[in-house]
Design an enzyme around this catalytic site. Sequence first.
Site, PDB file in Angstrom:
ATOM      1  CD  GLU A 168       5.096   5.207  10.595  1.00  9.08           C
ATOM      2  OE1 GLU A 168       6.313   5.326  10.322  1.00  9.08           O
ATOM      3  OE2 GLU A 168       4.188   6.122  10.474  1.00  9.08           O
ATOM      4  CE  LYS A 216       2.941   4.970   6.214  1.00  5.13           C
ATOM      5  NZ  LYS A 216       3.222   5.009   7.594  1.00  5.13           N
ATOM      6  NE  ARG A 261       4.997  15.380   8.042  1.00  3.88           N
ATOM      7  CZ  ARG A 261       4.840  14.137   7.531  1.00  3.88           C
ATOM      8  NH1 ARG A 261       3.657  13.413   7.453  1.00  3.88           N
ATOM      9  NH2 ARG A 261       5.834  13.597   7.034  1.00  3.88           N
TER      10      ARG A 261
END
Length: 728
Positions: A218, A33, A606
């Site tokens: 975000e 991203k 994660r």
Amino acid sequence: MSELLANLNQEQFAAVTLPNQSALILAGAGSGKTRVLTTRIAWLIQTGQATPANILAVTFTNKAAKEMTARLSAMLPINLRGMWIGTFHGLCNRFLRAHHQDAGLPAMFQILDSADQLSAIKRLLKALNVDDEKHPPKEVMYFINGNKDAGLRPQHVEADDEFGRKRVEYYRAYDEQCQREGVVDFAELLLRTYELLLKNELLREHYQSRFKHILVDEFQDTNVLQYKWLKLLAGAGLQGAAPATANAIFAVGDDDQSIYAFRGARVGNMLDFERDFHVQNLIKLEQNYRSHGHILDAANALIKNNAQRLGKNLWTDAGHGEPVRVFESQTDLDEARWLISEIKALIADGSKRSEIALLYRSNAQSRVIEQMLFAEGIPYKVYGGLRFFERAEVKHAIAYLRLLANPDDDTSYARVVNFPARGIGARSLEQLNDAAKTRDMANPAGISFYRAVPLLPQGKAAQSFAAFNKLIDGMREATQHLPLKEIIDHVLDHSGLRAHYKAEREGQERLENLNELINAAANFTQEDEDSLIAFLTHASLEAGDNQAEAGQDAVQLMSVHSSKGLEFNQVFITGLEEGLFPHENSTKELDGIDEERRLMYVAITRARHRLYLSFAQTRMLHGQTRYNSKSQFLNEIPEQGLKWLTPRFGSVWAGDDDFVATEKPTYAKSKAPGDSGWRIGQNVLHAKFGNGVIVDAEGSGQDGRLQVNFGRNGVKWLALAYAKLEKV
DNA sequence: TCTTGTCCGGTTTTT
DNA sequence: CCGGACAAGA
């Protein structure tokens, strides 16, 4: 150029080189991203489509903004000044400093952090003689912030009962108080900026014609006001669809990682954005460069249980990797013991401690684990504690500095007028407060504490206050032309803070922090600005890293929320129990379980190589032993990718009713009318009120009543005999 | 005015 | 159970 675009995959490439139109990039966890965002900016500039001054890039955290800046300067050999990269709050601060007059703010306006804001509200409510049982300061604060986040001033807030009217009144009084003191809270930074752009056509057109390219990181975390702000800057109008002349917004987000609804984030902004900006370019980044296949399979399977997704499936070509390991223990202590042994084994195998993360839903869970890590002498670091600029001694020092810049800042005045002790107690401060409320033609809102001092009737209190004012004035004069570092040094000495902590038995650490403050000031360089103001802003807006013991290779402990955006080779998700994760409070909120599931999704993604999931049959919580069943999220992960480290059969969790315990178990509250199948947390649909979630129930069968939270349509009690409710 | 005891409440967090 | 917030004594 080719160098810039090399090694991008097809979707990344497509996103980076999109034509100049608004676009929504659905970027899954670990899909590159940040890389897409920064490369897009670099590409726009290198191809001559934009100058640095045309770029506005906005993030939520300072860390993300810094990362973006760092990567950009590595990519572009040019000066990045002129580009606006920062957090929503940071950019708004920059804007308001430049246009403070138009915004109706003093040049030296100060920024309240949450703690400052709360104490300002407490002070206000006390002055208004408000019963804090009926109106707890915290709730008044949530009310105010909630409205500001939605872009609503007191006059826009509807109140249909006495209670509501009171709160609106407090909101109005709070805004007046802030205005008088020359301070703004976090939400105000945004709202003030928005309002100024709205009413000042010249400014608006200036910025609209400047920022041809707005990039948002975000995006799923934006709240109502942030989205309105973006629309305004883009020249998109406030209602309905954007005109063709609007600037392009390049929004990057992941609806599956929206975990901040509780603080006003609105995922719905993504859909609105698609509609409002006629987004023709929806690009999904689904190739994951972080995790092995089994881990992604678990994440994908889990998140499928959420309705209302934009839809996305992560994949990798890195192979299946290891299975996801699951461990069931008797107690939370056993869980911690197992964690320790597993961590030791990992370290023995050559893993770095900093590549091992222990995640939990709530911070209270860290204690047991910490104690055991400590006992075993394994270095660890806990994230999420007090941050540097939030420490009491640092806040005291900052309060003095703020008073030098702006003596009308009553929050700071009240904080240090008697610290160190100067014989000014609550009684005296009350007197001063009364004097400050004096209204006249020149000061319709009253005056600040500092200015009210000469109005006090002669006496001991008046003298003490006058001496304090003199102290502040003296320090201001003495430090006028000093460099920042020496200003602080002077203030620490002359305020008596240093002497105070020197005399205190346990003041050593606090003294060190004060010295650290001077170090921070020495390293703080800001070009063309008043360095004191810039430093104070920095202290409010960037609270500083948590107790970072830099360089130490340590096991990482943190809540799932704070793990967002990070990655580790080995991840443990602990406490996977009903009531804990998902948290029981979440069942009372509309779509609460979905948000918990996204949280779990964030946690799983994660992990790079190895993921552990663990839960305990009993756990000590609030001094009581609680018996929880395993988290529903565990059931949502397909068995074939799991490797149970503990035997599955004979588990006491075969069924809740078969539970055998030596102690009387305290089950999580679950009362529901009879066997009707209604249960707390159940999602329901009502013809008139729409979607809701059951929060409470009484009675049974057809005589029963259910309390349902319909979100914006309110919380209602419904009689089952009459109301037509559908399970969803 | 500063220190000691009692009570209450108890997700998640950035700015 | 444990920390923060407030009410009563030195």
